[in-house]
Design a protein around this motif. Structure first.
Motif, mmCIF file in Angstrom:
data_model
loop_
_atom_site.group_PDB
_atom_site.id
_atom_site.type_symbol
_atom_site.label_atom_id
_atom_site.label_comp_id
_atom_site.label_asym_id
_atom_site.label_seq_id
_atom_site.Cartn_x
_atom_site.Cartn_y
_atom_site.Cartn_z
ATOM 1 N N UNK A 8 -0.421 40.872 61.925
ATOM 2 C CA UNK A 8 0.534 40.070 62.780
ATOM 3 C C UNK A 8 0.688 40.202 64.143
ATOM 4 N N UNK A 9 0.499 39.308 65.054
ATOM 5 C CA UNK A 9 0.536 39.434 66.564
ATOM 6 C C UNK A 9 1.745 38.972 67.108
ATOM 7 N N UNK A 34 6.342 46.116 53.704
ATOM 8 C CA UNK A 34 6.080 46.989 54.832
ATOM 9 C C UNK A 34 5.501 46.367 56.160
ATOM 10 N N UNK A 35 6.270 46.664 57.352
ATOM 11 C CA UNK A 35 6.007 46.128 58.418
ATOM 12 C C UNK A 35 6.063 47.128 59.571
ATOM 13 N N UNK A 36 4.995 46.802 60.683
ATOM 14 C CA UNK A 36 4.829 47.831 61.741
ATOM 15 C C UNK A 36 4.599 47.109 63.052
ATOM 16 N N UNK A 39 1.447 48.667 64.750
ATOM 17 C CA UNK A 39 0.154 48.406 64.434
ATOM 18 C C UNK A 39 -0.157 47.111 63.938
ATOM 19 N N UNK A 40 0.823 46.307 63.972
ATOM 20 C CA UNK A 40 0.831 44.864 63.600
ATOM 21 C C UNK A 40 0.577 44.632 62.134
#
Length: 69
Positions: A8-9, A34-36, A39-40
């Motif tokens: 993801x950007x 899980x999303x960061x 780190x994208x």
């Protein structure tokens, strides 16, 4: 169980992560997200096969762009 990873950007903070989590969480069958922003990385686990188009549309709805990693 089906797991898919996306890049993801545009995410920069916890609020960004929450927005993506809320939109992706509305997809039927999604069990874990899980999303960061750091780190994208977005990892989605579902009880049924994941529809990539639905995940990408949800990320777009949250205001970001994603591609399958």
């Amino acid at each position: 169980m089906s797991t898919a990873e996306y890049q993801v950007t545009g995410m920069t903070c916890g609020h960004c992560e929450m927005s993506v989590r809320e939109e992706v969480g509305q997809i039927a069958g999604v069990d874990q997200i899980e999303v960061s922003a750091q780190t994208g990385r977005l990892v989605v686990t579902a009880s049924a096969p994941l529809d990539d188009a639905a995940v990408l549309a949800a990320v777009d709805e949250a205001g970001y762009s994603a591609v399958r990693a």
